[in-house]
Each structure stands twice: as structure tokens, then as C-alpha cells.
Scaffold this motif. Structure first.
Motif, short mmCIF file in Angstrom:
data_model
loop_
_atom_site.label_atom_id
_atom_site.label_comp_id
_atom_site.label_asym_id
_atom_site.label_seq_id
_atom_site.Cartn_x
_atom_site.Cartn_y
_atom_site.Cartn_z
N UNK A 2 -31.04 3.31 34.17
CA UNK A 2 -29.85 2.44 34.08
C UNK A 2 -30.33 1.07 34.10
N UNK A 3 -29.61 0.08 33.75
CA UNK A 3 -30.18 -1.23 33.70
C UNK A 3 -29.79 -1.92 35.46
N UNK A 4 -30.43 -2.96 35.60
CA UNK A 4 -30.26 -3.40 36.93
C UNK A 4 -28.74 -3.68 37.25
N UNK A 5 -27.99 -3.99 36.29
CA UNK A 5 -26.90 -4.19 36.86
C UNK A 5 -25.84 -2.97 37.34
N UNK A 6 -26.06 -1.79 36.45
CA UNK A 6 -25.41 -0.50 37.06
C UNK A 6 -25.89 0.02 38.17
N UNK A 64 -4.19 8.53 55.56
CA UNK A 64 -5.44 7.59 55.24
C UNK A 64 -6.65 8.32 55.03
N UNK A 65 -6.83 9.54 55.85
CA UNK A 65 -8.10 10.26 55.43
C UNK A 65 -8.05 10.82 53.98
N UNK A 66 -6.89 11.35 53.50
CA UNK A 66 -6.76 11.81 52.21
C UNK A 66 -7.33 11.03 51.27
N UNK A 67 -6.92 9.67 51.16
CA UNK A 67 -7.59 8.77 50.24
C UNK A 67 -8.79 8.34 50.68
N UNK A 68 -9.57 8.43 51.96
CA UNK A 68 -10.65 7.85 52.14
C UNK A 68 -11.56 9.00 51.73
N UNK A 69 -11.05 10.22 51.21
CA UNK A 69 -11.87 11.13 50.73
C UNK A 69 -12.24 11.29 49.36
N UNK A 70 -11.58 10.22 48.76
CA UNK A 70 -11.62 10.12 47.29
C UNK A 70 -12.79 9.31 46.58
N UNK A 71 -13.03 8.26 47.27
CA UNK A 71 -14.12 7.07 46.57
C UNK A 71 -15.22 7.75 46.54
N UNK A 72 -15.93 8.54 47.29
CA UNK A 72 -17.13 9.05 47.21
C UNK A 72 -17.34 10.03 45.87
N UNK A 73 -16.58 11.02 45.99
CA UNK A 73 -16.84 11.89 44.80
C UNK A 73 -16.48 11.21 43.61
N UNK A 74 -15.52 10.27 43.44
CA UNK A 74 -15.14 9.68 42.22
C UNK A 74 -16.57 8.79 41.86
N UNK A 75 -17.03 8.20 42.60
CA UNK A 75 -18.51 7.32 42.54
C UNK A 75 -19.47 8.22 42.10
N UNK A 76 -19.83 9.20 42.85
CA UNK A 76 -20.68 10.18 42.61
C UNK A 76 -20.49 11.14 41.03
N UNK A 77 -19.16 11.26 40.66
CA UNK A 77 -19.06 11.79 39.33
C UNK A 77 -19.52 10.77 38.22
N UNK A 78 -19.19 9.41 38.45
CA UNK A 78 -19.59 8.44 37.44
C UNK A 78 -21.04 8.09 37.38
N UNK A 79 -21.76 8.45 38.78
CA UNK A 79 -23.14 8.36 38.69
C UNK A 79 -23.68 9.56 37.83
N UNK A 80 -23.20 10.82 38.10
CA UNK A 80 -23.77 11.89 37.15
C UNK A 80 -23.79 11.69 35.75
N UNK A 81 -22.42 11.08 35.47
CA UNK A 81 -22.03 10.97 33.88
C UNK A 81 -23.18 9.77 33.55
N UNK A 82 -23.59 9.10 34.26
CA UNK A 82 -24.60 7.90 33.96
C UNK A 82 -25.83 8.29 33.73
N UNK A 83 -26.44 8.86 35.06
CA UNK A 83 -27.89 9.60 35.25
C UNK A 83 -27.80 10.18 36.34
N UNK A 84 -27.87 11.47 36.28
CA UNK A 84 -27.73 12.42 37.17
C UNK A 84 -29.09 12.47 38.17
N UNK A 85 -30.15 11.91 37.67
CA UNK A 85 -31.14 11.72 38.54
C UNK A 85 -30.96 10.70 39.66
#
Length: 798
Positions: free
Chosen positions: A612-616, A729-750
Motif C-alpha cells: 500500500x502507498x504511504x497515503x493508505x 452508544x456501545x452498539x455504534x461504538x462496536x462498528x468502526x473497528x470491524x468496518x475498518x479492519x474489513x477495509x484493510x483486509x480488502x486492501x492488504x490482509x498482511x
């Protein structure tokens, strides 16, 4: 996954209980920090060993789970043997190293547990929301389950059981992953029984020799009569037949009678409370009229009395000696009440069965829920002198001495009634002045034009007592106060119309004394006095309830220069330890984030892979840092805030963690569907961040109402209300981490382990930083800062 996460969170909360016994409960922030550092470190380790994990997942996962079981017990046992003494951290250069050693030892179990989670997230592609949800759902169950467990098991037995859970998780993982042979699972399950067979002495907490109980037990022939444990504390009753215990704080030097025989009652080895033998004769209690807390009884006749923090009943006996017509005693710990009412009922003369009406409740909640009015509300001397004077409580929340607490108390007084609060004398004055300032502000906010007309303060050689009247003190009141002090050689510190020359006559101290401070706090230059005073004595509030925080950075050079003359004890050790922990956490976090990033970049360059480039990579870094800090800021602020509503620090930690983890787990599962629909929904993270902000704003609005009205409800009802408030509050706070991790997996799983490590390490620093910020700017500001961070995360979404 759920088993190992439950064991890890149970271990985290159990360590808080164990450190309450060994040292002091205010190490909670350090325990949370090192747990998260272990999780972050696991991401760093696995970033460097991804190929091995992919090839040998089952044995590595099982080994990590089993290693958690072993290290949970062994590392705690070794940590107890490190000669760390927080009281010496400012003048012994070895103590920071000892603190680091304790930190690293207790880090290891959490590294093993975090490795299990991180391996699963890395190896099972496309299942991030499901795995993450079971991780935090299990953690939520463990956080609440360990509190229930501590009602039936000692902390040492609970530790052995948690160690066994690691082996059980290893056996289940081996079976689930289809290991080539079945017998290793059977062996692991058999080994799970070994921790339960360990001798109690190997894992029992060893109390600091500087705690009061340790000191008392050094008296020849002193012995423990009773010792009982629960989540609320380790209650110890001590008898000293050879050298009798005599506990009457600030007893007049003019007193001619001594207290009757007493037993010492301690909670977690601190806060000596006297259980006095009472044979029914009033004459045996004369000493209770020779201490500063007896002052209000010389202004009232046959009062209706409410004692807050009754403990073993010394203040109840004082009210009985002074012919109170009704006594209500409020005590938080049911074990103490049971000991006085049952086990030692005859010894105490039926104190909690015939003399007083006893209420097992948190003092602030009882007052808020009560419809009765009293002639006298007495706030007992709840903490130990040694702990208070050493600054041991600098990091703790105390909701008894806030402006709002004093207003609640005053609303429950009859016209002409008195609120009496006794504190230890510290020199230069700190506690008494901070309390006096809170009383002034409480009266002003209640609409009293002349607060000085309703205040009186007296000082013995060891204690001070503040009186706040529901009405103005008249001439008869002032004459009674003067006569009381003259007869006992106590010093007048303030009363309406007092002249400077009346102060500081018997127990003479160098200025600035209490009278000068009280006069300044009532004068037009109050803010300048508060700013210029060498200690932080601004009134504590419910938003900043750290009453015992007196540290000022600008006083540090002067106090340090007095090192050779004994000036260092004027610094609270708790605050420097917090800062030292923050520095250690920040350095460790930078190493754990920067090292794996450098490694991944270098390996990619050598292999000429498409990295991934420096930006991502920069977006990933900012995103996971922001949500890591944001989550911990909100979680820590809510834990500290709910100490008031749920009555005890351990209850607050367990319930708030459980609610956050339970509903965050549900939110994580839902986020899987949200991620699938992300193409249709262009900005899912931005929408979630907006929902978090709205939910948090609603919580902040409701909290002030919550802490006024339902506080008198039973524990179960308050737990349900807390969970319901936290849920959205907790319901929505549980979402950003898996959403971001799924995006990382799609970009470069390493980069999944690295992202996991970033989030964990940000959470490490965030747990400590949130406590530091709460002391200085308040809980509300910490939550607002978290919402800003979620906004940053939405802007930097990978």
C-alpha cells in the motif's frame, strides 16, 4: 474465542481486586492499560510471524491459550515478589524500574490472550465481524461473571479458576480446528485441573507492609479474628490483647478517660475503623465527647441523626452518647454490617440491632432517595490518615465531598439543622480548605447570599470538623462553639465574625492556617487565592470528583528543592505514578506500532511486492489510532462516572465494561451487513461516527437526571438502567473497528495484525490519558474529545 476473551477480562478485573488488597484500588487505570498493551503487543508479534500463523494455526492458537492459563498465575505470583513501593517512587530511583517490571510481567497473559484473537482475525478471512463480536461478547460475560464469582470464592481461588479456563480454551480450540489427533485435547483438559490444585500460599495476595493492617499485625500478640472477602473488599477484624488498640482520631489532649476495649476493622488493609465494646453504660463512651466530631451535639438537643459511612459504628455510638432521639446509619459494605449486627452483636452492645436503624446502601444514593429530613447529617471519617496524607487517593473518585453532594445533604436538613464533616488535618491545609471551598460554592449555588454566616470550622491536633448550617449561626451557637474548643484545647478556624487573633492558639502552626484560607475563600479575591495557593484546592464537582487531587505542577520545583528537609511527602505519589505510567505506555506503543510498520515496509520492498502507498498506510494509522483513543476515552469516563451510580469502583468497572462489550459485540455483528452494503452506502463510517456522537450527547444529557432520581433503587435495577443507557452508544461504538479492519483486509490482509496492534496500543495510552484528562478537565470534556476523535476517524477512513 469467547472462552479466552472471558478469561482475559475476568483476569483484568480480578487484578484490580488483587491490587486493592496488595496496594490500593487506584491502580485500576494501570491494569486496564497493561491489558490493552498486551493486546497491542500481540499484533506486533504476529505482524512479524504471519507465515507461521497461517501454516500452524491450531497448535499456535492452543499454545497461546494454554500460555495464558499458565502466565496468569505465574506472572501474578512473580509480580508480587518485585519490591515495588509506590510511596518511594519520588526518591528511590529503582522504583520506576520496579514499576516497569510489574507492568511487563502482568503484560504477558494479555499478550497471549490477544494473540489468540489476532490469529483468528488474520486467518479466517471474511469473518472479521463474527470473530470480533464473539471476542467482545465473551469479554463482557467475563467482566460481569468474575464479580459474581468473587461472592463465593476468594480472589486467590478465582485466580486459579481463571488460569484453568485458559487450558479449557486451548482444548476446545484444538478440537474445533480439527487437530490431527484427539489426545492433545484430552491432555489439555486434564491439565486444566492443575491450577486448581495449587497451594493457596502460592497465589494468595501479599499485602504491602506499609498498609495499616500490616503495621497493626506487627504488634506483639495481635491477631486476625475474622477475615471475609467479597467484591466490595477484604474485611479484616484484628484483636490486640497485649497492647490494646485505642482509636479515637484527634482525641483532646485534655481528655482524662481512655476508650473502652476495641477491635480494629479494616477494608483491604486500610481505613482503620474501631469496633468499640459497649456494655450499655453511657459513662464508658465519654471519650466520644472529646473529639472534634462531637461539636454538632453541643449545638443541638436530641437530634435526629443520619450517619453516612457508619463502618463499625463509632459515630453511631457518639450519637447515642449524646442522646440522639433517632439514628439512621448508612454503610456500603454488608459484611461490616453483618459482623457488627451478628458476629459481634454482644460485643457492640446491640449497636446495629437496637440502637440504630442500619441501611446497607451507598451514602450519596441513600440521601438522594430519602424523603426524610434530619437535624444532623454526619459524614464519618472514612479513610486512613496515612493513605490520605501520602496522596494515595489522588486518583480516586469521591462523590461525598463534591459541591452537588453537599447540596443534596443540605436539602435533607431540617431548618437549623447541621451538616458535619470531619477530615484529617494536613499541613499546609489541603483537605479542610478544599471542603470549605466546596461548601461556600454549594451555599452560593443554593441561593445563599452570605455563605459565611452558615459555616464554622474547628481543628484539633489531628482532625478538623466543618459545620454547615441550614440557617445562620446565632450568638448562642457561636458561644457553644467557643466553649467546646476551649474545654478541649481545640482551635477555632472559622465562625461568622471571628477575629484573626482568635485562631491558632493551642495547636500552633505556621501560616497560612485554616482561618486565613477560609477568610480568603469567602472574600472577593477567592479566584486569585485558589490560583496562587500551592495546592489544588478548587472545589470538587460531580464532573471532576477527584477530591484528593491537590497536585500543582508549578509547586513541584519548590517542593523538590525541599527534598532534604522532608518536602517530598507533600507530593501525592498517585499523580507521579500516573504520569510515569503514561510515559511508559506511550513509549511502548510507539515501539509496537513503528517497529512492525518498518518491518512490513522493508520486507515488501525486498520482495518487490505491491505494498500500500504511504497515503493508505497513513490513513490506516490515523483511523485506528483515533478509534482506539476514542473508545477508551468514552469507556474510562463512563467507568469513573458510574462509580457514583453503582456505588463501588469494582461494580462500575464490571457493569460498564459488560454493557459496552455486550452491545459493541452486537454492533460488530451488524457491521458485517453494513460492510456488505457499503457500496450502496457510500460513507458507512461517517454515518456510524454521527450515530456515536448523537448517542453520546443523549447520554450526557440523561446522566445528570440519572444521578438524582433513581439512585435509591436496588442494585439490579440500577445495573439494568446503566446497561440501557449505555446500549445505543456501545452498539455504534462496536462498528468502526470491524468496518475498518474489513477495509484493510480488502486492501492488504498482511496489515491486519498491524492495524490490530495500532488500535490496541492507542487504547493503552488512551486508558491512562483519559484518567489524567478527567482529573484536569472533567469527564464531560473527555467524552467530547472522544467524539472529536471519531470525527477524525470518519475523515481518515481507510
Amino acid at each position: 474465542m469467547a472462552l479466552i476473551s472471558a478469561a482475559a477480562l475476568a483476569y483484568e478485573i480480578l487484578l484490580m481486586r488483587l491490587f486493592s488488597i496488595i496496594l490500593w484500588h487506584h491502580f485500576a487505570y494501570m491494569i486496564i492499560s497493561l491489558a490493552l498493551l498486551g493486546y497491542g503487543a500481540s499484533g506486533a508479534v504476529l505482524t512479524l510471524a504471519q507465515r507461521a500463523v497461517q501454516q500452524r494455526f491450531a497448535p499456535l492458537f492452543s499454545a497461546a491459550a494454554a500460555a495464558f492459563g499458565v502466565s496468569a498465575i505465574v506472572c501474578f505470583s512473580l509480580a508480587q515478589r518485585v519490591p515495588f513501593n509506590p510511596l518511594e517512587i519520588l526518591w528511590d530511583p529503582r522504583q520506576p524500574a520496579y514499576l516497569l517490571a510489574v507492568y511487563l510481567l502482568l503484560l504477558l497473559p494479555f499478550l497471549c490472550a490477544g494473540a489468540c484473537v489476532c490469529m483468528a482475525l488474520s486467518c479466517f478471512r471474511g469473518m472479521v465481524p463474527r470473530i470480533y463480536s464473539f471476542d467482545i461478547l465473551g469479554a463482557g460475560a467475563g467482566s460481569l461473571g468474575v464479580v459474581a464469582l468473587l461472592f463465593v470464592l476468594s480472589p486467590a481461588d478465582a485466580l486459579k479458576l481463571i488460569g484453568a479456563l485458559g487450558w479449557v480454551a486451548a482444548a476446545v480450540a484444538w478440537l474445533e480446528c480439527g487437530g490431527p489427533r484427539r489426545w492433545p485435547a484430552g491432555l489439555l483438559m486434564a491439565l486444566a485441573g492443575l491450577p486448581l490444585l495449587l497451594p493457596q500460599a502460592w497465589v494468595a495476595p501479599t499485602m504491602s507492609p506499609y498498609k495499616e493492617l500490616s503495621q497493626i499485625l506487627r504488634i506483639p500478640e495481635a491477631r486476625l479474628v475474622v477475615e471475609q472477602s467479597s467484591p466490595l473488599g477484604l474485611v479484616s477484624v484484628v484483636e490486640s490483647p497485649r497492647i490494646p488498640l485505642r482509636h479515637a482520631p484527634g482525641l483532646s489532649l485534655n481528655a482524662t478517660t481512655e476508650p473502652p476495649p476495641q477491635l480494629g476493622v479494616f477494608i483491604d488493609g486500610e481505613g482503620l475503623n474501631a469496633l468499640t465494646r459497649f456494655d450499655g453504660r453511657q459513662g464508658s463512651l465519654v471519650h466520644l465527647d472529646q473529639i472534634s466530631s462531637a461539636l454538632p451535639y453541643h449545638l443541638l438537643r436530641h437530634p435526629r441523626v443520619l450517619v453516612l459511612g457508619a463502618g463499625a459504628g463509632a459515630d453511631v455510638l457518639q450519637a447515642h452518647y449524646h442522646d440522639a432521639r433517632q439514628i439512621d446509619a448508612v454503610e456500603l459494605n454488608p459484611q461490616v454490617v453483618d459482623l457488627v449486627a451478628r458476629r459481634f452483636a454482644d460485643y457492640a452492645g446491640g449497636l446495629y440491632s437496637g440502637i440504630a436503624r442500619v441501611h446497607v446502601a451507598e451514602a450519596r444514593g441513600f440521601v438522594a432517595a430519602s424523603a426524610e429530613r434530619y437535624d444532623l447529617i454526619q459524614v464519618a471519617l472514612l479513610d486512613s490518615f496515612s493513605a490520605s496524607s501520602a496522596g494515595l487517593y489522588a486518583l480516586s473518585e469521591n462523590y461525598l465531598y463534591t459541591v452537588e453532594a453537599l447540596q443534596d445533604d443540605l436539602r435533607h436538613l431540617q431548618p437549623g439543622g447541621l451538616l458535619a464533616i470531619t477530615r484529617w488535618v494536613t499541613l499546609p491545609p489541603r483537605d479542610a480548605l478544599k471542603l470549605f471551598a466546596a461548601a461556600v460554592v454549594a451555599l452560593e449555588q443554593s441561593g445563599v447570599a452570605d455563605p459565611g454566616s452558615r459555616l464554622a470550622l474547628v481543628r484539633s491536633w489531628k482532625t478538623s470538623t466543618l459545620l454547615v448550617k441550614n440557617g445562620a449561626f446565632d450568638g448562642a451557637d457561636i458561644a457553644a462553639i467557643k466553649a467546646f474548643c476551649v474545654a478541649r484545647s481545640f482551635d477555632l478556624a472559622f465562625y461568622p465574625g471571628m477575629r484573626p487573633e482568635e485562631a491558632n492558639r493551642y495547636n500552633v502552626v505556621e501560616p497560612p492556617d485554616l482561618f486565613d484560607g477560609a477568610a480568603a475563600l469567602l472574600g472577593p479575591g477567592r479566584e486569585e487565592f485558589l490560583q496562587g495557593y500551592k495546592f489544588h484546592i478548587a472545589p470538587a464537582t460531580d464532573d471532576k470528583p477527584h477530591f484528593f487531587h491537590f497536585f500543582k505542577w508549578r509547586s513541584l520545583p519548590e517542593l523538590w528543592s525541599l527534598k532534604g528537609q522532608g518536602g517530598l511527602p507533600l507530593l501525592e505519589w498517585g499523580y507521579p505514578v500516573l504520569v510515569a505510567t503514561l510515559v511508559q505506555a506511550a513509549i511502548a506503543s510507539l515501539l509496537l506500532i513503528g517497529l512492525p510498520l518498518a518491518w512490513v515496509t522493508w520486507v515488501g520492498a525486498r520482495q518487490n511486492n505491491r505494498m500500500p502507498l504511504a497515503g493508505p498506510r497513513g490513513r490506516i494509522l490515523v483511523y485506528f489510532l483515533a478509534i482506539g483513543f476514542g473508545f477508551m476515552f468514552i469507556e474510562i469516563a463512563f467507568i469513573q462516572k458510574f462509580v457514583l451510580f453503582l456505588s463501588h469502583p469494582l461494580y462500575a468497572v464490571a457493569v460498564v465494561l459488560f454493557a459496552f462489550l455486550l452491545f459493541a459485540g452486537i454492533g460488530s455483528r451488524v457491521s458485517g451487513r453494513l460492510a456488505e452494503g457499503a457500496r450502496a452506502m457510500r460513507y458507512p463510517v461517517a454515518a456510524v461516527a454521527g450515530a456515536i456522537c448523537l448517542s453520546a450527547a443523549l447520554c450526557l444529557v440523561l446522566l445528570s437526571w440519572l444521578f438524582q432520581h433513581p439512585m435509591g433503587l436496588p442494585d439490579a435495577a440500577r445495573i439494568l438502567i446503566s446497561a440501557a443507557l449505555i446500549a445505543p452508544l456501545a452498539f455504534f461504538m462496536g462498528m468502526p473497528f470491524p468496518l475498518g479492519l474489513a477495509k484493510v483486509e480488502a486492501t492488504d490482509a498482511r496489515l491486519i495484525p498491524w492495524a490490530w496492534g495500532i488500535n490496541g496500543c492507542a487504547s493503552v495510552t488512551g486508558a491512562v490519558l483519559a484518567t489524567l484528562l478527567a482529573i484536569h478537565i472533567g469527564f464531560t470534556a473527555v467524552v467530547v474529545a472522544a467524539l472529536v476523535l471519531y470525527g477524525v476517524a470518519a475523515a481518515a477512513r481507510p
